[in-house]
Motif scaffolding. Sequence first.
Motif, PDB file in Angstrom:
ATOM      1  N   ASN A 111       0.855  -1.079  -0.088  1.00  0.00           N
ATOM      2  CA  ASN A 111      -0.103  -0.063   0.155  1.00  0.00           C
ATOM      3  C   ASN A 111       0.952   1.213   0.190  1.00  0.00           C
ATOM      4  O   ASN A 111       0.947   1.896   1.096  1.00  0.00           O
ATOM      5  CB  ASN A 111      -0.840  -0.051   1.164  1.00  0.00           C
ATOM      6  CG  ASN A 111      -1.956   0.944   1.139  1.00  0.00           C
ATOM      7  OD1 ASN A 111      -2.148   1.616   0.138  1.00  0.00           O
ATOM      8  ND2 ASN A 111      -2.512   1.368   2.505  1.00  0.00           N
TER       9      ASN A 111
ATOM     10  N   GLU B  36       0.135   5.347   0.988  1.00  0.00           N
ATOM     11  CA  GLU B  36       0.089   5.941   2.333  1.00  0.00           C
ATOM     12  C   GLU B  36       1.543   6.805   2.520  1.00  0.00           C
ATOM     13  O   GLU B  36       1.589   7.628   3.399  1.00  0.00           O
ATOM     14  CB  GLU B  36       0.242   4.936   3.454  1.00  0.00           C
ATOM     15  CG  GLU B  36      -1.176   4.224   3.556  1.00  0.00           C
ATOM     16  CD  GLU B  36      -1.180   2.880   4.495  1.00  0.00           C
ATOM     17  OE1 GLU B  36       0.132   2.849   5.094  1.00  0.00           O
ATOM     18  OE2 GLU B  36      -1.997   2.199   4.896  1.00  0.00           O
ATOM     19  N   ARG B  37       2.521   6.637   1.573  1.00  0.00           N
ATOM     20  CA  ARG B  37       3.623   7.244   1.491  1.00  0.00           C
ATOM     21  C   ARG B  37       3.934   8.280   0.630  1.00  0.00           C
ATOM     22  O   ARG B  37       4.829   9.110   0.577  1.00  0.00           O
ATOM     23  CB  ARG B  37       4.955   6.273   1.360  1.00  0.00           C
ATOM     24  CG  ARG B  37       5.121   5.002   2.433  1.00  0.00           C
ATOM     25  CD  ARG B  37       6.240   4.370   2.039  1.00  0.00           C
ATOM     26  NE  ARG B  37       6.171   3.306   0.984  1.00  0.00           N
ATOM     27  CZ  ARG B  37       5.606   2.463   0.632  1.00  0.00           C
ATOM     28  NH1 ARG B  37       5.146   1.631   1.716  1.00  0.00           N
ATOM     29  NH2 ARG B  37       5.766   1.735  -0.628  1.00  0.00           N
TER      30      ARG B  37
END
Length: 464
Positions: free
Chosen positions: A232, A235-236
Amino acid sequence: MFNMAPKKTALKKSLGETTMLKRSVSTRAKKNSDVKLVDESSKRKAVSPLKQLSKRSAFGDITNDADLSKKIATNKKDSKKNVETISHVKKNLKESENGNKAVMPHKKTGRSNIPTFPPKVQMAKANTKPEKVHPSSVSKPKCDKTEVLTSVRVKSPDSTDNELYLTAVEELGSSSKKLTTKDEERKKVLLPPPGVEDFDAENMGDPVQVSEYAMDIFSYLKEREAKFAIDNYMERQTSINTAMRALLVDWLVEIQENFELNHETLYLAVKLTDIYLSKVTVSKETLQLVGAAAIFIASKYDERMAPMLEEMLYVCDGAYDKKELIRMEINILNKVGFELGIPLSYRFLRRYARCSKVTLPVLTLARYILELSLMEYTFVSESDSKLAAAALLLALKMKEISGWTKTLQYYSGYSLEEIQDLVFKLNDMLKMKPKEALSTVRNKYSHKIFFEVAKEPVLAEVNL
């Protein structure tokens, strides 16, 4: 007409979390004699500003070689010398059998014109017993000259690699028999369980199908999926969101259609984009550059004639220059470790459909479902082989055909319980209201050439 990502000036506008990137790039209808407007009703084709390309001969001009006549004469002389040498060897072998001493030809320099034979077939004197002359043929009652000639390669030391040889043609028969035996043993080992159609055995006679290695190839691809797993990464990412990624994939689908690229090229480009975004934080101004470089790399890997660099810059409407695209191409290749043999869901889907012998409309419907899933970020972390199996099962259910058979379970390696949750997610994706900004895939598969599968009624519930 192209509808692509905007220029840098338009991209600099602030975007909210729910505001998607609007495509304002279109085919430039400037006063340029090289650019032609294309009717939207006809087949869309990318228009390149570079139409005049220089031509080059495939093998160059060899008529200017000053030493060409000398080379031809030398080759003819060596070839004639080599043929005479072989004739002399045959004559000596005949004399050796009659008890006369074989005389090997020599040059004026005293060096032998014939290479030394291997020890096991070395020439012997007339009084030597046959057993000692040919140890390899002890079990045979007699060793004639034909057997010696077929066991030795005779070549002049002054000749070139492409000249005449005496080769052991008779040995090919025994090796082919061994290969046939191995193939039969392999077929017995890979025999599918009862109730499963042996698709590979039916195509064993077609060398294009590589039926002997098909199971091993796709088993190897499934093992490599873990190496290219994507987490995922959103998210960064601080400057882009899932809506921007969906718009980028929609743009890549349009490029694939206009340049008439293979579907494998599209899937590889999306995969390269996700792998790069999972390792590097990018800005929204750079997102389109990542997608353009990814499909440029994928085209070089999968296409016979990849688009030119100037054509990729053209479809970006001048948002980036040549150096930026080349630099991004290098960055992506470095991040993926120059490994482009990435397992793709499209390849697995074709394998499953062929083994189960589904009709082309069913396969096209599964391709439509799979291509829609490229834009959905929720499917990024899913296994490509499992996603292909789920798309095919949903297409079978939508066409009211039998479900997950033993044949599909055997060739995919997945049971019904392993893919049923993914089938439900794909069906929920189809039930979502279509977005006007993401209509390229739906319009593509609404055409008659794709059997209008995009107009297929969506299932309210999937009964597995």
